[in-house]
Design an enzyme around this catalytic site. Sequence first.
Site, mmCIF file in Angstrom:
data_model
loop_
_atom_site.group_PDB
_atom_site.id
_atom_site.type_symbol
_atom_site.label_atom_id
_atom_site.label_comp_id
_atom_site.label_asym_id
_atom_site.label_seq_id
_atom_site.Cartn_x
_atom_site.Cartn_y
_atom_site.Cartn_z
ATOM 1 N N ASP A 1 42.721 50.265 37.662
ATOM 2 C CA ASP A 1 42.028 51.049 36.498
ATOM 3 C C ASP A 1 40.561 51.216 37.150
ATOM 4 O O ASP A 1 40.133 51.256 38.279
ATOM 5 C CB ASP A 1 42.015 49.940 35.616
ATOM 6 N N HIS B 1 56.282 31.699 51.026
ATOM 7 C CA HIS B 1 56.845 30.932 49.944
ATOM 8 C C HIS B 1 57.543 31.712 48.759
ATOM 9 O O HIS B 1 58.552 31.256 48.106
ATOM 10 C CB HIS B 1 55.882 29.828 49.643
ATOM 11 N N CYS C 1 42.222 45.637 39.563
ATOM 12 C CA CYS C 1 41.410 45.949 38.097
ATOM 13 C C CYS C 1 40.154 45.082 38.707
ATOM 14 O O CYS C 1 40.213 44.528 39.759
ATOM 15 C CB CYS C 1 42.167 45.609 37.016
ATOM 16 N N HIS D 1 62.772 28.019 49.581
ATOM 17 C CA HIS D 1 61.919 28.908 49.001
ATOM 18 C C HIS D 1 62.737 29.944 48.369
ATOM 19 O O HIS D 1 62.420 30.655 47.195
ATOM 20 C CB HIS D 1 60.942 29.539 49.792
ATOM 21 N N THR E 1 39.048 42.140 37.696
ATOM 22 C CA THR E 1 39.473 40.781 38.044
ATOM 23 C C THR E 1 40.714 40.560 38.786
ATOM 24 O O THR E 1 41.071 39.495 39.255
ATOM 25 C CB THR E 1 39.724 40.084 36.598
HETATM 26 C C1 RB5 Z 1 38.046 46.227 32.630
HETATM 27 O O1 RB5 Z 1 36.994 46.164 31.927
HETATM 28 C C2 RB5 Z 1 38.616 44.958 32.905
HETATM 29 O O2 RB5 Z 1 38.938 44.390 31.775
HETATM 30 C C3 RB5 Z 1 39.900 45.172 33.980
HETATM 31 O O3 RB5 Z 1 39.492 45.831 34.965
HETATM 32 C C4 RB5 Z 1 40.705 43.841 34.298
HETATM 33 O O4 RB5 Z 1 40.005 43.096 34.950
HETATM 34 C C5 RB5 Z 1 41.533 43.247 33.159
HETATM 35 O O5 RB5 Z 1 42.131 42.185 33.452
#
Ligand code: RB5
Length: 153
Positions: free
Chosen positions: A8, A98, A65, A133, A67
Site C-alpha cells: 500500500d 518449519h 505495508c 513440519h 506495519t
Molecule cells: C496505513 O496507514 C496502514 O494502516 C497500513 O499500511 C498497514 O500498516 C496496516 O496494517
Amino acid sequence: MRIAVACDHGGFALKQAIVRFLESSGNSVKDFGCYSEESADYADFAFPAAEAVADGQCDRGVLICTTGIGVSICANKVRGIRCALCTSEFQAEMTRRHNDANVLALGARTVSEQEAERIVAVWLKTSFEGGRHARRIDKIAAYENKQEVNANV
Ligand code: RB5
C-alpha cells in the site's frame, strides 16, 4: 523464482527497493501495485498478489505495508497461503524451514531497507524441512478444506 509483490502507500518506497533487489538477484517480479505513495487500501493489492501465489502463477509473494500486519492478515485469508510477517532473518529462516511460508510480509516502518533485503534473501534461499513440519502444515490445509466444505453445505 517468479515473485508476486504488492504494497500500500505505506510500503511503496520499500516495495520499490525490494523489486530492484529481487530483479538484481535474478528473480522475475510481478508487481501488483500500488504504484505511488497516494493513500491506498492494502487489501486491494495484497489479495491479488496472494492469489497469484495460491494459483501457481507465482512461486512466492512479498507484501509490504506500514506495519506488515494488514497485508499479512489479507494473505492468510487466501486458501493455500502461509504468510509470515518477519522482522528478523531468524524468523525468515525459521518460517521457511518449519512453516513452508509461501508469502513474506514486511513492515516498512519496522525494518530498514537493508534489513528487509537480508530478510528477503534468507527467506528465498531457505528450504522447507518437511518431516514433522509437513504434518503440521497438512493440518492447516485440512482445516482450510473443512471450512470450504462447511461453506458449501
Ligand atoms: C496505513 O496507514 C496502514 O494502516 C497500513 O499500511 C498497514 O500498516 C496496516 O496494517
